[in-house]
Design a protein around this motif. Structure first.
Motif, short mmCIF file in Angstrom:
data_model
loop_
_atom_site.label_atom_id
_atom_site.label_comp_id
_atom_site.label_asym_id
_atom_site.label_seq_id
_atom_site.Cartn_x
_atom_site.Cartn_y
_atom_site.Cartn_z
N HIS A 82 5.09 2.08 7.91
CA HIS A 82 4.85 2.35 6.49
C HIS A 82 4.23 3.73 6.25
N LYS A 83 4.22 4.56 7.29
CA LYS A 83 3.69 5.93 7.21
C LYS A 83 2.23 5.94 6.79
N ILE A 84 1.48 4.99 7.35
CA ILE A 84 0.04 4.85 7.09
C ILE A 84 -0.72 5.06 8.39
N LYS A 85 -1.72 5.96 8.37
CA LYS A 85 -2.56 6.20 9.54
C LYS A 85 -3.97 5.68 9.27
N GLU A 140 -0.48 2.96 -11.95
CA GLU A 140 0.22 4.15 -12.45
C GLU A 140 -0.59 5.41 -12.21
N ILE A 141 -1.92 5.32 -12.35
CA ILE A 141 -2.80 6.45 -12.05
C ILE A 141 -2.72 6.82 -10.58
N ILE A 142 -2.80 5.79 -9.72
CA ILE A 142 -2.73 6.04 -8.27
C ILE A 142 -1.41 6.71 -7.92
N LEU A 143 -0.31 6.19 -8.46
CA LEU A 143 1.00 6.78 -8.17
C LEU A 143 1.11 8.20 -8.69
N SER A 144 0.55 8.44 -9.86
CA SER A 144 0.62 9.80 -10.41
C SER A 144 -0.18 10.79 -9.58
N MET A 145 -1.24 10.29 -8.92
CA MET A 145 -2.08 11.17 -8.10
C MET A 145 -1.51 11.36 -6.70
N ALA A 151 0.84 -1.20 0.00
CA ALA A 151 0.00 0.00 0.00
C ALA A 151 0.87 1.25 0.00
N ARG A 152 1.89 1.25 0.84
CA ARG A 152 2.79 2.40 0.88
C ARG A 152 3.52 2.57 -0.44
N GLY A 153 3.82 1.46 -1.10
CA GLY A 153 4.48 1.51 -2.39
C GLY A 153 3.66 2.23 -3.45
N LEU A 154 2.34 2.26 -3.25
CA LEU A 154 1.45 2.97 -4.17
C LEU A 154 1.22 4.42 -3.73
N GLY A 155 1.89 4.82 -2.66
CA GLY A 155 1.72 6.19 -2.18
C GLY A 155 0.57 6.36 -1.22
N MET A 156 -0.03 5.26 -0.77
CA MET A 156 -1.16 5.36 0.15
C MET A 156 -0.70 5.78 1.53
N ASN A 157 -1.52 6.60 2.19
CA ASN A 157 -1.15 7.09 3.53
C ASN A 157 -2.21 6.77 4.58
N THR A 158 -3.26 6.05 4.19
CA THR A 158 -4.28 5.63 5.14
C THR A 158 -4.89 4.31 4.69
#
Length: 381
Positions: free
Chosen positions: A121-124, A369-374, A83-90
């Motif tokens: 993983h910096k996820i809250k 790729e869309i998720i990462l770009s956002m 999840a963190r690899g995709l830029g997710m933070n929650t």
């Protein structure tokens, strides 16, 4: 002697008055529903929230995720890393009242362990207290195996039908709500508390034969109590309960339970699995409340609810986004809702939910790729 008695009586009365005054002062300090200013001040401190509803791929439901015998930190760590690899933070994660009743000390320790992994993983996470969806009757212990090709075939409600029908169980539920939230009331690893998922959900064709007809009438007063119990322990994080169906364009068109959810929530949360146009329309309806908006469920590909269609709209209005489904697993939510009425013998041509396969590879590379770009790896633009 009589003077001594009078003196002692006066001292006693004074003590009672001071104690009552102290209790009153303490009660007055219990936090209220956040104002628009308080809610927006909190939101400005957050990154653009993006994540997924999370359950490890080897768990069929909340009980299997959290019970001591099946609590799997290795899988949780691996998948939160993805999840963190995709830029997710929650992430949005479901708890269950029966787990607290079964082993409150152990359950709280496991929540703490989960939060430590997420923090790495910096996820809250948003933690969900109750849920009205799927099976009304849960059983602790070993959970059943998934029904082949069936969407969420083992998910269970909390507190479940038996508790809803028995107000004598309210004290037990109160202990659960207060016990969990009090433990983590000032924990910066938690982003917020979702007190009840889809409280007026009647389960549709999946369990309608055993669902009680007056369910919403039983949930409504209990939900009000749950908000009161949660606020009584002064959490620093926002409280919410998301609306999910109906016409929200005007308060006169909304159901009592929807009004309660919106009035009691510190920040506004909602679900939408429709088209991008419908999604944007609902955002505009909710903007009138002047509070931060977070969509805590979306993404059903065949419905037109996709990352490509929704994320740009959400970014435009600064709406936090938490999609349903992450890693394909025992919940089987790659199968659609209609798998309860139609027979499937293989995966659908287009997955309903889920982002990753069991080995962590994307179901659709262009989506990741869309998720990462956002997300730009979780950073606010």
């Amino acid at each position: 002697m009589q003077k001594k008695i009078i003196t002692y009586a006066l001292i006693f009365c004074l003590g009672v008055i001071l104690a009552c005054s102290g209790e009153k002062k303490k009660a007055e300090m219990l936090r209220t529903i956040w104002t628009k200013q308080e809610a927006n001040d909190w939101y400005k401190k957050q990154p653009w929230l993006i994540g997924a509803n999370f359950i490890p791929s080897n768990s069929i439901n909340q009980l299997e995720m959290w019970q001591a015998e099946t609590f799997d930190t290795v899988t949780i760590n691996r998948e939160l890393g993805w999840a963190r690899g995709l830029g997710m933070n929650t992430v949005r994660v479901y708890l269950h009242d029966a787990l607290y009743e079964q082993d409150s000390v152990g359950f709280l320790k496991r929540i703490d362990a989960f939060l430590s992994i997420a923090q790495k993983h910096k996820i809250k996470p948003f933690l969900v207290i109750f849920d009205s969806c799927w099976d009304p009757f849960y059983k602790l212990g070993k959970q059943r195996e998934p029904i082949p090709f069936k969407h969420n075939s083992g998910w269970v409600q909390s507190p479940g039908q038996l508790a809803l029908k028995d107000s004598l169980q309210y004290p037990r539920l109160e202990r659960y709500v207060k016990g969990v939230i009090r433990k983590f009331a000032d924990d910066e690893r938690i982003i917020g508390w979702d007190l009840w998922n889809e409280p007026d959900n009647m389960t549709g064709p999946s369990y309608e034969k055993i669902e009680i007809k007056n369910k919403v009438a039983l949930v409504l007063p209990l939900l009000k109590e749950v908000f009161t119990w949660a606020r009584a322990v002064n959490p620093s994080q926002p409280l919410t309960s998301g609306i999910w169906v109906g016409d929200w364009s005007d308060a006169t068109k909304m159901k009592p339970i929807e009004k309660l959810q919106l009035e009691q929530s510190d920040v506004i949360t909602f679900h939408n699995y429709d088209s991008p146009t419908e999604f944007e329309k609902r955002i505009k309806w909710l903007l009138r409340y002047g509070k931060p908006l977070i969509c805590t469920e979306y993404m059903a590909r065949p419905n037109g609810s996709t990352f490509a269609g929704f994320l740009p709209v959400a970014k435009k209005y600064n709406v936090g986004m938490i999609n349903w489904g992450f890693v394909d697993g025992k919940t089987q939510t790659k199968y659609p809702w209609d798998s309860w009425t139609k027979n499937y013998s293989s995966p659908p041509p287009v997955w309903f939910h889920e982002i990753l396969r069991k080995d962590g590879t994307p179901y659709k590379q262009d989506e990741t790729e869309i998720i990462l770009s956002m997300t730009h790896n979780g950073q606010r633009n």
